[in-house]
Write a protein that holds these residues in place. Structure first.
Motif, mmCIF file in Angstrom:
data_model
loop_
_atom_site.group_PDB
_atom_site.id
_atom_site.type_symbol
_atom_site.label_atom_id
_atom_site.label_comp_id
_atom_site.label_asym_id
_atom_site.label_seq_id
_atom_site.Cartn_x
_atom_site.Cartn_y
_atom_site.Cartn_z
ATOM 1 N N ILE A 372 -23.574 -32.851 168.049
ATOM 2 C CA ILE A 372 -23.002 -31.754 167.263
ATOM 3 C C ILE A 372 -24.131 -30.961 166.615
ATOM 4 N N LEU A 380 -20.623 -25.733 158.676
ATOM 5 C CA LEU A 380 -20.806 -27.074 159.254
ATOM 6 C C LEU A 380 -22.164 -27.607 158.817
ATOM 7 N N ARG A 384 -20.635 -32.392 155.906
ATOM 8 C CA ARG A 384 -19.285 -32.128 156.431
ATOM 9 C C ARG A 384 -19.135 -32.657 157.853
ATOM 10 N N GLY A 385 -20.170 -32.466 158.667
ATOM 11 C CA GLY A 385 -20.125 -32.965 160.043
ATOM 12 C C GLY A 385 -20.060 -34.482 160.092
ATOM 13 N N ARG A 387 -18.760 -36.482 157.856
ATOM 14 C CA ARG A 387 -17.403 -36.931 157.504
ATOM 15 C C ARG A 387 -16.483 -36.868 158.726
ATOM 16 N N SER A 388 -16.591 -35.787 159.480
ATOM 17 C CA SER A 388 -15.744 -35.628 160.674
ATOM 18 C C SER A 388 -16.088 -36.657 161.739
ATOM 19 N N ILE A 389 -17.383 -36.955 161.872
ATOM 20 C CA ILE A 389 -17.832 -37.935 162.868
ATOM 21 C C ILE A 389 -17.164 -39.285 162.620
ATOM 22 N N ARG A 391 -14.342 -39.954 161.600
ATOM 23 C CA ARG A 391 -12.942 -39.976 162.044
ATOM 24 C C ARG A 391 -12.827 -40.027 163.563
ATOM 25 N N HIS A 392 -13.984 -39.992 164.251
ATOM 26 C CA HIS A 392 -13.989 -40.011 165.720
ATOM 27 C C HIS A 392 -14.320 -41.390 166.276
ATOM 28 N N THR A 407 -25.142 -36.114 151.805
ATOM 29 C CA THR A 407 -25.380 -36.673 153.146
ATOM 30 C C THR A 407 -25.893 -38.106 153.045
ATOM 31 N N SER A 414 -21.582 -45.343 155.553
ATOM 32 C CA SER A 414 -21.317 -45.579 156.987
ATOM 33 C C SER A 414 -22.029 -46.836 157.460
#
Length: 573
Positions: A372, A380, A384-385, A387-389, A391-392, A407, A414
């Motif tokens: 990404i 982005l 923010r990226g 956080r989205s990662i 959820r993947h 960050t 994580s």
């Protein structure tokens, strides 16, 4: 010109010289009937012969002399007489001038019409010699042609000033550099071409009292590209870069950052531009992100290819194969942090786990890995990226750089919740990293609990094997550099000399030196107790950590680099 005579068949020459067996020749001739390709091209493509063997055979077939271009360096006067775009168009290297006669190396003497056309355009008699295709291509790419264009452009600058308003993607080639009437565009385009051929990572455009100075960063060191250009042309030059990067031309008081892309032939290359106001005007730095070049360097990339010491690779491999935690690489800009993480990801990627990266920018596409790019203009960010990662459903995550506390907080959480996180941060050594995260507001206990290892990295230039020469260093100088003379006794140390192969620098390529801290229980307790650095260093050394200076000294004693180079990159503590 080429004299007609009864030529031998190429296949017969290969047989006579023992390059092919009769069975191999029969196979190649059979293939030729089907494909209608040249016999030499078929044999070369199938690996039956090498390029040098083909060139020698063609030279014999046409009654010409074969010339080996390894180590060849033409005189500057030849380039005064030959326009560089002609060399690229007709794919030849001028060897020498004998009065009006030009001696030129070609790779394809069968192209008679092309050679006749070349003779007519150059308006001089030609004497041809045959060289291999790759050797001619190598010398064309070395920058002799483009640097000649650059010199012509610099001379033009004393005569005229052109305002540039064109936008859009630039398609650069030697032909259009020469054909373009604007010296400003010529300078920018030819500078970019020249920098690419010299393997530069950055182009620096600096404004000083004596004028505008253009420099290239090659293997981490700056080199002047041209003589200073008149300072009156600094404005149009920076404006041209702003137009290409879609920045505000009228704004000259604040820094600006942008990017542009160019296409050279079939290659797309990204450039990041940073404009900064200075005492004499605006300076610019252009970062070159040649993804295809990086891709060729990284193809088959493993930790072994980074130049790290074997025992450090073994320790680092153990860390990156842990199921969870944080692997942190630190160092200044351009110290190979991202490349080291690419190497780690390439080694652990098996296709059985989900690996996601967030980078600024994505410098090289890794197959089978979701990558990404950060886009702060669109909102982005790394935080923010990241956080989205999460959820993947990732197993392993790479965060290009930790720049802020948000960050850092998400990355630590994580790593604490079952993910393996790879990331980088700017710090001088492995112990400074701890302070950086503490200042970002990260709880020391959580940080050391998730941390598997910290690796500080630098790059040292490797001495050019073609021109290195032994050197005797006095015991006093060795002691000043923290090297025990007894360790160097009986070993051959080298100094950089400079030759055609390394463009006179004495160095070619770089290798990594690292300081790898494995966080065991003792070191974790010392960090949480806020123990002094001296105690941490003592515990780290006992756990097997070799500090940066020691790693650099080992490179010198192994004959891979020079004492001068490691003194440039590291210092004696």
């Amino acid at each position: 010109m080429l004299k007609p005579f009864r030529r031998k068949k190429l296949g017969d020459i290969f047989l006579e010289k023992g390059e092919l067996t009769s069975d191999q020749l029969a196979y190649a001739l059979d293939r030729q009937q089907t494909t209608r390709e040249r016999l030499g091209a078929i044999c070369l493509a199938d690996g039956l012969i090498g390029e040098e063997a083909l060139a020698r055979a063609l030279a014999e077939q046409f009654g010409l002399e074969y010339v080996d271009l390894k180590g060849f360096r033409p005189e500057e006067s030849i380039f005064e007489a030959i326009q560089p775009e002609m060399m690229f168009r007709y794919h030849f290297i001028p060897l020498e001038l004998q009065g009006e006669l030009l001696v030129a190396a070609i790779s394809d003497p069968t192209a008679v019409l092309k050679l006749d056309e070349m003779s007519l355009i150059l308006e001089r008699p030609l004497l041809f010699k045959v060289a291999s295709e790759s050797e001619i291509a190598f010398h064309l790419k070395r920058g002799e042609g483009t640097s000649r264009v650059l010199k012509e452009v610099s001379e033009d600058f004393m005569l005229q000033l052109v305002t540039e308003t064109e936008k859009g993607e630039e398609i650069l080639s030697v032909e259009n550099v020469s054909a373009d009437t604007s010296p400003i565009i010529k300078l920018v385009n030819s500078t970019i071409l020249d920098a690419l051929t010299r393997r530069a990572s950055d182009i620096h455009i600096e404004t000083a009292q004596e004028g505008v100075i253009i420099k290239y960063r090659i293997d981490g060191v700056l080199y002047k590209a041209t003589e200073p250009i008149d300072g009156h042309f600094q404005g149009p030059l920076i404006s041209r870069l702003k137009v290409m990067s879609e920045l505000d031309i009228s704004e000259r008081r604040v820094p600006q950052d942008g990017r542009f892309k160019v296409r050279i032939g079939s290659k797309s290359i990204d450039f990041r531009v940073s404009i900064m106001p200075s005492a004499f005007g605006e300076d610019a730095v252009i970062r070159i992100l040649d993804k295809e070049s990086i891709a060729s360097d990284l193809r088959g990339l493993t930790l072994d290819t980074l130049g790290m010491a074997p025992h450090e690779i073994k320790r680092f491999r153990k860390m990156i194969k842990e199921p969870y935690g944080m692997v942190l690489v630190t160092g200044p800009t351009g110290s190979g942090k991202t490349t080291a993480l690419y190497g780690a990801l390439t080694e652990i990627h098996s296709g059985e786990e989900k690996i996601i990266t967030i980078e600024d920018p994505v410098e090289y596409v890794l197959n089978g890995i979701t990558q990404i790019p950060v886009n702060e203009k669109k909102g982005l960010t790394f935080a923010r990226g990241l956080r989205s990662i999460l959820r993947h459903d990732p197993d392993k995550i790479m965060v290009g750089e930790i720049r802020d506390s948000e960050t850092a907080q998400i990355a630590v959480q994580s790593a604490l919740t079952g993910h393996l996180v790879f990331t980088t941060v700017h710090a001088n050594n492995v112990f400074d990293v701890i302070g950086r995260f503490t200042h970002m507001g990260i709880d020391p206990y959580n940080f050391v609990a998730c941390l598997n290892c910290v690796m500080a990295q630098r790059l040292v230039r490797k001495i050019c094997p073609a021109c290195k020469r032994p050197v005797t260093i006095s015991d006093e100088d060795l002691r000043e550099s923290a090297i025990d003379p007894e360790r160097a006794r009986g070993l051959t140390l080298y100094e950089a000399r400079g030759c055609d192969e390394c463009n006179g620098t004495g160095y070619r390529g770089r290798a990594a030196i690292v300081e790898l801290l494995d966080l065991n229980d003792e070191i974790r307790e010392l960090i949480i107790a806020k123990s002094p650095i001296a105690a941490l260093k003592k515990a780290a050394r006992a756990a097997g950590t070799m500090f940066l200076r020691e790693s650099a000294v080992a490179k010198v004693l192994a004959g891979e680099t020079t004492l001068k180079e490691i003194n440039r990159v590291t210092f004696v503590e």
